[in-house]
Design a protein around this motif. Sequence first.
Motif, PDB file in Angstrom:
ATOM      1  N   GLN A  98      49.808  43.619  27.945  1.00 18.20           N
ATOM      2  CA  GLN A  98      50.432  44.847  28.410  1.00 18.20           C
ATOM      3  C   GLN A  98      49.539  46.015  28.003  1.00 18.20           C
ATOM      4  O   GLN A  98      48.925  45.985  26.935  1.00 18.20           O
ATOM      5  N   PRO A  99      49.459  47.055  28.832  1.00 19.56           N
ATOM      6  CA  PRO A  99      48.657  48.216  28.439  1.00 19.56           C
ATOM      7  C   PRO A  99      49.353  49.009  27.331  1.00 19.56           C
ATOM      8  O   PRO A  99      50.560  49.237  27.385  1.00 19.56           O
ATOM      9  N   TRP A 100      48.594  49.407  26.339  1.00 20.43           N
ATOM     10  CA  TRP A 100      49.101  50.138  25.192  1.00 20.43           C
ATOM     11  C   TRP A 100      49.231  51.632  25.497  1.00 20.43           C
ATOM     12  O   TRP A 100      50.130  52.309  25.014  1.00 20.43           O
ATOM     13  N   ASN A 101      48.304  52.145  26.287  1.00 20.85           N
ATOM     14  CA  ASN A 101      48.289  53.566  26.652  1.00 20.85           C
ATOM     15  C   ASN A 101      47.468  53.705  27.941  1.00 20.85           C
ATOM     16  O   ASN A 101      47.025  52.706  28.509  1.00 20.85           O
ATOM     17  N   GLU A 102      47.270  54.914  28.394  1.00 18.65           N
ATOM     18  CA  GLU A 102      46.569  55.136  29.664  1.00 18.65           C
ATOM     19  C   GLU A 102      45.123  54.647  29.613  1.00 18.65           C
ATOM     20  O   GLU A 102      44.630  54.066  30.583  1.00 18.65           O
ATOM     21  N   GLN A 103      44.440  54.844  28.497  1.00 15.85           N
ATOM     22  CA  GLN A 103      43.057  54.358  28.381  1.00 15.85           C
ATOM     23  C   GLN A 103      43.018  52.826  28.440  1.00 15.85           C
ATOM     24  O   GLN A 103      42.117  52.248  29.048  1.00 15.85           O
ATOM     25  N   ASP A 104      43.991  52.187  27.839  1.00 18.27           N
ATOM     26  CA  ASP A 104      44.068  50.729  27.872  1.00 18.27           C
ATOM     27  C   ASP A 104      44.361  50.249  29.297  1.00 18.27           C
ATOM     28  O   ASP A 104      43.824  49.225  29.741  1.00 18.27           O
ATOM     29  N   PHE A 105      45.191  50.973  30.024  1.00 10.40           N
ATOM     30  CA  PHE A 105      45.461  50.639  31.423  1.00 10.40           C
ATOM     31  C   PHE A 105      44.165  50.705  32.241  1.00 10.40           C
ATOM     32  O   PHE A 105      43.892  49.819  33.055  1.00 10.40           O
ATOM     33  N   ASP A 106      43.360  51.742  32.001  1.00 14.60           N
ATOM     34  CA  ASP A 106      42.075  51.871  32.701  1.00 14.60           C
ATOM     35  C   ASP A 106      41.152  50.700  32.369  1.00 14.60           C
ATOM     36  O   ASP A 106      40.513  50.135  33.252  1.00 14.60           O
ATOM     37  N   ARG A 107      41.093  50.313  31.079  1.00 13.98           N
ATOM     38  CA  ARG A 107      40.270  49.163  30.659  1.00 13.98           C
ATOM     39  C   ARG A 107      40.762  47.877  31.322  1.00 13.98           C
ATOM     40  O   ARG A 107      39.970  47.044  31.764  1.00 13.98           O
ATOM     41  N   LEU A 108      42.084  47.731  31.373  1.00 14.38           N
ATOM     42  CA  LEU A 108      42.683  46.559  32.003  1.00 14.38           C
ATOM     43  C   LEU A 108      42.257  46.473  33.472  1.00 14.38           C
ATOM     44  O   LEU A 108      41.877  45.405  33.961  1.00 14.38           O
ATOM     45  N   GLN A 109      42.304  47.595  34.170  1.00 13.17           N
ATOM     46  CA  GLN A 109      41.880  47.598  35.570  1.00 13.17           C
ATOM     47  C   GLN A 109      40.408  47.203  35.697  1.00 13.17           C
ATOM     48  O   GLN A 109      40.045  46.412  36.570  1.00 13.17           O
ATOM     49  N   GLN A 110      39.566  47.726  34.829  1.00 17.33           N
ATOM     50  CA  GLN A 110      38.143  47.378  34.865  1.00 17.33           C
ATOM     51  C   GLN A 110      37.937  45.883  34.605  1.00 17.33           C
ATOM     52  O   GLN A 110      37.127  45.234  35.284  1.00 17.33           O
ATOM     53  N   ASN A 111      38.674  45.341  33.646  1.00 17.35           N
ATOM     54  CA  ASN A 111      38.562  43.914  33.351  1.00 17.35           C
ATOM     55  C   ASN A 111      39.076  43.067  34.516  1.00 17.35           C
ATOM     56  O   ASN A 111      38.531  42.002  34.810  1.00 17.35           O
ATOM     57  N   GLN A 112      40.125  43.536  35.188  1.00 15.26           N
ATOM     58  CA  GLN A 112      40.641  42.814  36.348  1.00 15.26           C
ATOM     59  C   GLN A 112      39.608  42.820  37.484  1.00 15.26           C
ATOM     60  O   GLN A 112      39.434  41.812  38.183  1.00 15.26           O
ATOM     61  N   ILE A 113      38.906  43.933  37.653  1.00 16.00           N
ATOM     62  CA  ILE A 113      37.839  43.994  38.658  1.00 16.00           C
ATOM     63  C   ILE A 113      36.754  42.978  38.314  1.00 16.00           C
ATOM     64  O   ILE A 113      36.293  42.229  39.177  1.00 16.00           O
ATOM     65  N   GLY A 114      36.362  42.925  37.044  1.00 16.38           N
ATOM     66  CA  GLY A 114      35.368  41.936  36.606  1.00 16.38           C
ATOM     67  C   GLY A 114      35.831  40.517  36.889  1.00 16.38           C
ATOM     68  O   GLY A 114      35.051  39.669  37.341  1.00 16.38           O
ATOM     69  N   HIS A 115      37.104  40.240  36.643  1.00 14.20           N
ATOM     70  CA  HIS A 115      37.667  38.918  36.905  1.00 14.20           C
ATOM     71  C   HIS A 115      37.578  38.607  38.404  1.00 14.20           C
ATOM     72  O   HIS A 115      37.188  37.494  38.791  1.00 14.20           O
ATOM     73  N   GLN A 116      37.931  39.590  39.238  1.00 13.09           N
ATOM     74  CA  GLN A 116      37.880  39.369  40.689  1.00 13.09           C
ATOM     75  C   GLN A 116      36.460  39.110  41.166  1.00 13.09           C
ATOM     76  O   GLN A 116      36.232  38.238  42.011  1.00 13.09           O
TER      77      GLN A 116
END
Length: 176
Positions: A98-116
């Motif tokens: 789960q994202p901890w804060n907005e910066q973590d949400f942004d990191r999560l999106q970047q990691n999801q892009i890498g996964h894709q």
Amino acid sequence: MQDQVVSALSELFARQRRIIGIPLIAYDAEDPSPATLLPALNGQVGWQAWRKPQASSFLNVGEALELAVHEDVSAFFGHYFAGNIDGCFKGLFFTLLQPWNEQDFDRLQQNQIGHQLMMEKLKLPASWFLASCRDEQKLITLDNASGAVQLERLGKGSVGILAPSLAAFLEQVEPC
């Protein structure tokens, strides 16, 4: 479907609180979250899922990847700031992210892009990671086409379906 996912996630947070009490996370003064509940004690802080007044989405990720992102991805990651949840599903132990804060949400999106991008390079169907498993070679993912929750081996793709939908999966997760 999004409402079912958000409702199932909310119920999971409530089960976690009933079973475990207030979960703790390592305290980092430079990484604040609205989910923080208690003042730091012995390097840890209590947290409670915090519902965002305005949900975030993965539309920007879909546009960047030229891929229609399954709506359950935004429902799962976009409505709360919270700590990760240690859980069990039919004997499989994992940590739901789960994202901890907005910066973590942004990191999560970047990691999801890498996964894709990795999935595309390996010519595997699109999936979105939801949880890490104790076996570091496995992930729990959401199949982008069907919305089914699956167990995935890194670099190999799906090794089996865990639940037909994210809501059905979350309803059966036991916090541990």
